[in-house]
Write an enzyme that holds these catalytic residues in place. Structure first.
Site, PDB file in Angstrom:
ATOM      1  N   HIS A 132       0.824  -1.214   0.000  1.00 46.56           N
ATOM      2  CA  HIS A 132       0.000   0.000   0.000  1.00 46.56           C
ATOM      3  C   HIS A 132       0.855   1.259   0.000  1.00 46.56           C
ATOM      4  O   HIS A 132       2.055   1.210   0.291  1.00 46.56           O
ATOM      5  CB  HIS A 132      -0.910   0.025   1.233  1.00 46.56           C
ATOM      6  N   LYS A 136      -1.127   5.026   4.701  1.00 45.07           N
ATOM      7  CA  LYS A 136      -2.141   4.141   5.295  1.00 45.07           C
ATOM      8  C   LYS A 136      -1.889   3.972   6.792  1.00 45.07           C
ATOM      9  O   LYS A 136      -0.760   3.719   7.214  1.00 45.07           O
ATOM     10  CB  LYS A 136      -2.110   2.778   4.586  1.00 45.07           C
TER      11      LYS A 136
HETATM   12  N1  LIG Z   1     -13.001  -0.767   1.805  1.00 38.59           N
HETATM   13  C1  LIG Z   1     -12.313  -0.251   0.799  1.00 38.59           C
HETATM   14  O1  LIG Z   1     -12.515  -0.574  -0.390  1.00 38.59           O
HETATM   15  C2  LIG Z   1     -11.256   0.779   1.093  1.00 38.59           C
HETATM   16  C3  LIG Z   1     -11.055   1.158   2.376  1.00 38.59           C
HETATM   17  N2  LIG Z   1     -10.176   2.146   2.674  1.00 38.59           N
HETATM   18  C4  LIG Z   1     -10.130   2.566   4.057  1.00 38.59           C
HETATM   19  O2  LIG Z   1     -10.887   3.782   4.160  1.00 38.59           O
HETATM   20  C5  LIG Z   1     -10.324   4.611   5.182  1.00 38.59           C
HETATM   21  C6  LIG Z   1      -9.981   5.969   4.581  1.00 38.59           C
HETATM   22  O3  LIG Z   1      -8.972   5.826   3.621  1.00 38.59           O
HETATM   23  P1  LIG Z   1      -8.416   7.089   2.811  1.00 38.59           P
HETATM   24  O4  LIG Z   1      -9.500   7.728   2.022  1.00 38.59           O
HETATM   25  O5  LIG Z   1      -7.192   6.620   2.114  1.00 38.59           O
HETATM   26  O6  LIG Z   1      -8.004   8.049   4.032  1.00 38.59           O
HETATM   27  P2  LIG Z   1      -7.874   9.649   4.068  1.00 38.59           P
HETATM   28  O7  LIG Z   1      -7.090   9.973   5.283  1.00 38.59           O
HETATM   29  O8  LIG Z   1      -7.402  10.152   2.752  1.00 38.59           O
HETATM   30  O9  LIG Z   1      -9.384  10.140   4.243  1.00 38.59           O
HETATM   31  C7  LIG Z   1     -10.089  10.104   5.435  1.00 38.59           C
HETATM   32  C8  LIG Z   1     -10.840  11.416   5.552  1.00 38.59           C
HETATM   33  O10 LIG Z   1     -11.733  11.344   6.648  1.00 38.59           O
HETATM   34  C9  LIG Z   1     -11.609  12.555   7.378  1.00 38.59           C
HETATM   35  N3  LIG Z   1     -12.124  12.405   8.725  1.00 38.59           N
HETATM   36  C10 LIG Z   1     -11.434  12.176   9.885  1.00 38.59           C
HETATM   37  N4  LIG Z   1     -12.299  12.128  10.928  1.00 38.59           N
HETATM   38  C11 LIG Z   1     -13.529  12.351  10.425  1.00 38.59           C
HETATM   39  C12 LIG Z   1     -14.825  12.397  11.000  1.00 38.59           C
HETATM   40  N5  LIG Z   1     -15.015  12.241  12.325  1.00 38.59           N
HETATM   41  N6  LIG Z   1     -15.892  12.628  10.193  1.00 38.59           N
HETATM   42  C13 LIG Z   1     -15.729  12.801   8.872  1.00 38.59           C
HETATM   43  N7  LIG Z   1     -14.514  12.752   8.258  1.00 38.59           N
HETATM   44  C14 LIG Z   1     -13.438  12.510   9.025  1.00 38.59           C
HETATM   45  C15 LIG Z   1     -10.143  12.884   7.281  1.00 38.59           C
HETATM   46  O11 LIG Z   1      -9.867  14.214   7.647  1.00 38.59           O
HETATM   47  P3  LIG Z   1      -8.399  14.541   8.273  1.00 38.59           P
HETATM   48  O12 LIG Z   1      -7.408  14.131   7.224  1.00 38.59           O
HETATM   49  O13 LIG Z   1      -8.462  16.035   8.503  1.00 38.59           O
HETATM   50  O14 LIG Z   1      -8.287  13.748   9.526  1.00 38.59           O
HETATM   51  C16 LIG Z   1      -9.907  12.603   5.801  1.00 38.59           C
HETATM   52  O15 LIG Z   1     -10.289  13.704   4.999  1.00 38.59           O
HETATM   53  C17 LIG Z   1      -9.141   3.816   5.739  1.00 38.59           C
HETATM   54  O16 LIG Z   1      -9.574   3.068   6.868  1.00 38.59           O
HETATM   55  C18 LIG Z   1      -8.779   2.881   4.598  1.00 38.59           C
HETATM   56  O17 LIG Z   1      -8.127   1.707   5.035  1.00 38.59           O
HETATM   57  C19 LIG Z   1      -9.442   2.767   1.710  1.00 38.59           C
HETATM   58  C20 LIG Z   1      -9.575   2.392   0.415  1.00 38.59           C
HETATM   59  C21 LIG Z   1     -10.511   1.377  -0.014  1.00 38.59           C
HETATM   60  O1  LIG Z   2      -6.039   2.260   3.050  1.00 39.55           O
HETATM   61  C1  LIG Z   2      -6.179   1.899   1.852  1.00 39.55           C
HETATM   62  O2  LIG Z   2      -5.708   2.517   0.895  1.00 39.55           O
HETATM   63  C2  LIG Z   2      -6.949   0.676   1.591  1.00 39.55           C
HETATM   64  N1  LIG Z   2      -7.566   0.117   2.602  1.00 39.55           N
HETATM   65  C3  LIG Z   2      -8.365  -1.053   2.540  1.00 39.55           C
HETATM   66  C4  LIG Z   2      -7.729  -2.164   3.339  1.00 39.55           C
HETATM   67  O3  LIG Z   2      -7.167  -1.903   4.411  1.00 39.55           O
HETATM   68  O4  LIG Z   2      -7.794  -3.321   2.921  1.00 39.55           O
HETATM   69  C5  LIG Z   2      -8.721  -1.450   1.126  1.00 39.55           C
HETATM   70  C6  LIG Z   2      -7.619  -1.245   0.134  1.00 39.55           C
HETATM   71  O5  LIG Z   2      -6.614  -2.169   0.400  1.00 39.55           O
HETATM   72  C7  LIG Z   2      -7.085   0.180   0.215  1.00 39.55           C
END
Ligand SMILES: NC(=O)C1=CN([C@@H]2O[C@H](COP(=O)(O)OP(=O)(O)OC[C@H]3O[C@@H](n4cnc5c(N)ncnc54)[C@H](OP(=O)(O)O)[C@@H]3O)[C@@H](O)[C@H]2O)C=CC1
Ligand SMILES: O=C(O)C1=N[C@H](C(=O)O)C[C@H](O)C1
Length: 247
Positions: A132, A136
Site C-alpha cells: 500500500h 495508510k
Molecule cells: N473498503 C475499501 O474498499 C477501502 C477502504 N479504505 C479505508 O478507508 C479509510 C480511509 O482511507 P483514505 O481515504 O485513504 O483516508 P484519508 O485519510 O485520505 O481520508 C479520510 C478522511 O476522513 C476525514 N475524517 C477524519 N475524521 C472524520 C470524521 N469524524 N468525520 C468525517 N470525516 C473525518 C479525514 O480528515 P483529516 O485528514 O483532517 O483527519 C480525511 O479527509 C481507511 O480506513 C482505509 O483503510 C481505503 C480504500 C478502499
Molecule cells: O487504506 C487503503 O488505501 C486501503 N484500505 C483497505 C484495506 O485496508 O484493505 C482497502 C484497500 O486495500 C485500500
C-alpha cells in the site's frame, strides 16, 4: 436516494463524491469531513451514507447514522469482533436499517479473495503480501486480514494440515504477522495505491493470485452497488459478496 459522504475530502471520499454526483438515481446531499457536524446528514435528508474516514472515528459515525435510521456503506477499516457485536446491538434497535462494511469495494479484490479461498485447500503453503501507499494508518490491511480469515476457514473446512515452516530463529517481524495462522506481510511504498498477492505453493509449483488497485476509482463501482442495494440488506453485512450475489 439521497447520499451523504463521510470523509468527503479524503483520498477515497473525494472519488466517491465524484462518482455519486455523476449518477442519475443518486443525489449527493452532504459532504462531511473532520470537524463538520454529523447533524448535516439529518438536515440534508440523507437516506444513506458512505464512510471512508478513520478506524478511530467510524464507530461514532455509525452510532449516529443507525440512531437516525440512515443506511451506511462503510469502507473504513479497523473492525474486530467487539465492534461487530456493538454494531449488531445498535442495529437490533433500528429494524430496517442496513450497514454494509466491506474491507474492499473493488470487484477485482473481492474476486481475488474468493479465488484465494477456493485455491487454498489444494496447496500446502499460503502467505499473503499486501502492498500500500505509505499514508495508510493500519496494518495489516483490512483486505489482507479478511483474505487470511477466508483462506483459514477454507483450509479448516477441507481438513488441511499445518502450513510447513521450519523457522526456529528469526528477527522479530521477519516472518510477518500471523492472522488466523496465515502469515501476512505488509509493504508501504510511495507510488503504490492498494495491491495484494496471495502466494500458494505445493510440490514443484506455486500459484500467485494478485490484485492491483491502480486508482481509487476502482472502489467506486462497489460503493455504488452497495448504495443501490442497501435497502435489501437490513442489519449488518460484512463483505460485498452478497451484494454481488456471490454467496
Ligand atoms: N473498503 C475499501 O474498499 C477501502 C477502504 N479504505 C479505508 O478507508 C479509510 C480511509 O482511507 P483514505 O481515504 O485513504 O483516508 P484519508 O485519510 O485520505 O481520508 C479520510 C478522511 O476522513 C476525514 N475524517 C477524519 N475524521 C472524520 C470524521 N469524524 N468525520 C468525517 N470525516 C473525518 C479525514 O480528515 P483529516 O485528514 O483532517 O483527519 C480525511 O479527509 C481507511 O480506513 C482505509 O483503510 C481505503 C480504500 C478502499
Ligand atoms: O487504506 C487503503 O488505501 C486501503 N484500505 C483497505 C484495506 O485496508 O484493505 C482497502 C484497500 O486495500 C485500500
Amino acid at each position: 436516494m439521497k447520499v451523504g459522504v463521510l470523509g468527503a475530502r479524503g483520498r477515497v471520499g473525494t472519488a466517491v463524491c465524484l462518482a455519486v454526483g455523476e449518477q442519475d438515481d443518486l443525489e449527493l446531499v452532504a459532504e462531511v469531513d473532520a470537524g463538520d457536524a454529523l447533524e448535516q446528514l439529518v438536515e440534508s435528508g440523507a437516506e444513506a451514507v458512505v464512510d471512508f474516514t478513520h478506524p478511530d472515528v467510524v464507530m461514532e459515525n455509525l452510532r449516529f447514522c443507525i440512531e437516525h435510521g440512515i443506511h451506511a456503506v462503510v469502507g473504513t477499516t479497523g473492525f474486530d469482533d467487539a465492534r461487530w457485536d456493538q454494531l449488531r446491538g445498535w442495529l437490533a434497535e433500528a429494524p430496517g436499517t442496513g450497514v454494509l462494511v466491506a474491507p474492499n469495494f473493488s470487484i477485482g479484490a473481492v474476486l481475488m479473495m474468493r479465488f484465494a479461498a477456493e485455491a487454498a485447500p489444494y496447496f500446502e503453503s499460503v502467505e499473503i503480501v499486501e502492498l500500500h501507499h505509505p499514508d495508510k494508518a493500519d496494518a495489516p490491511s483490512g483486505t489482507a486480514a479478511r483474505t487470511a480469515a477466508l483462506v483459514a476457514a477454507a483450509r479448516r473446512a477441507a481438513g488441511s494440515g499445518p502450513i510447513p515452516d521450519a523457522t526456529t530463529s528469526a528477527l522479530e517481524g521477519a516472518r510477518g504477522a500471523e492472522v488466523e495462522g496465515i502469515r501476512v506481510h505488509g509493504l508501504r511504498i510511495r507510488g503504490l495505491v492498494a495491491h495484494q498477492e496471495v502466494i500458494l505453493g505445493g510440490p514443484g509449483e506455486t500459484l500467485t493470485i494478485r490484485h492491483d488497485s491502480l486508482d481509487r476509482v476502482s472502489f467506486t463501482p462497489g460503493v455504488l452497488l452497495g448504495l443501490r442495494r442497501i435497502r435489501e440488506f437490513p442489519g449488518l453485512t460484512v463483505g460485498l459478496e452478497p451484494f454481488l450475489d456471490l454467496d
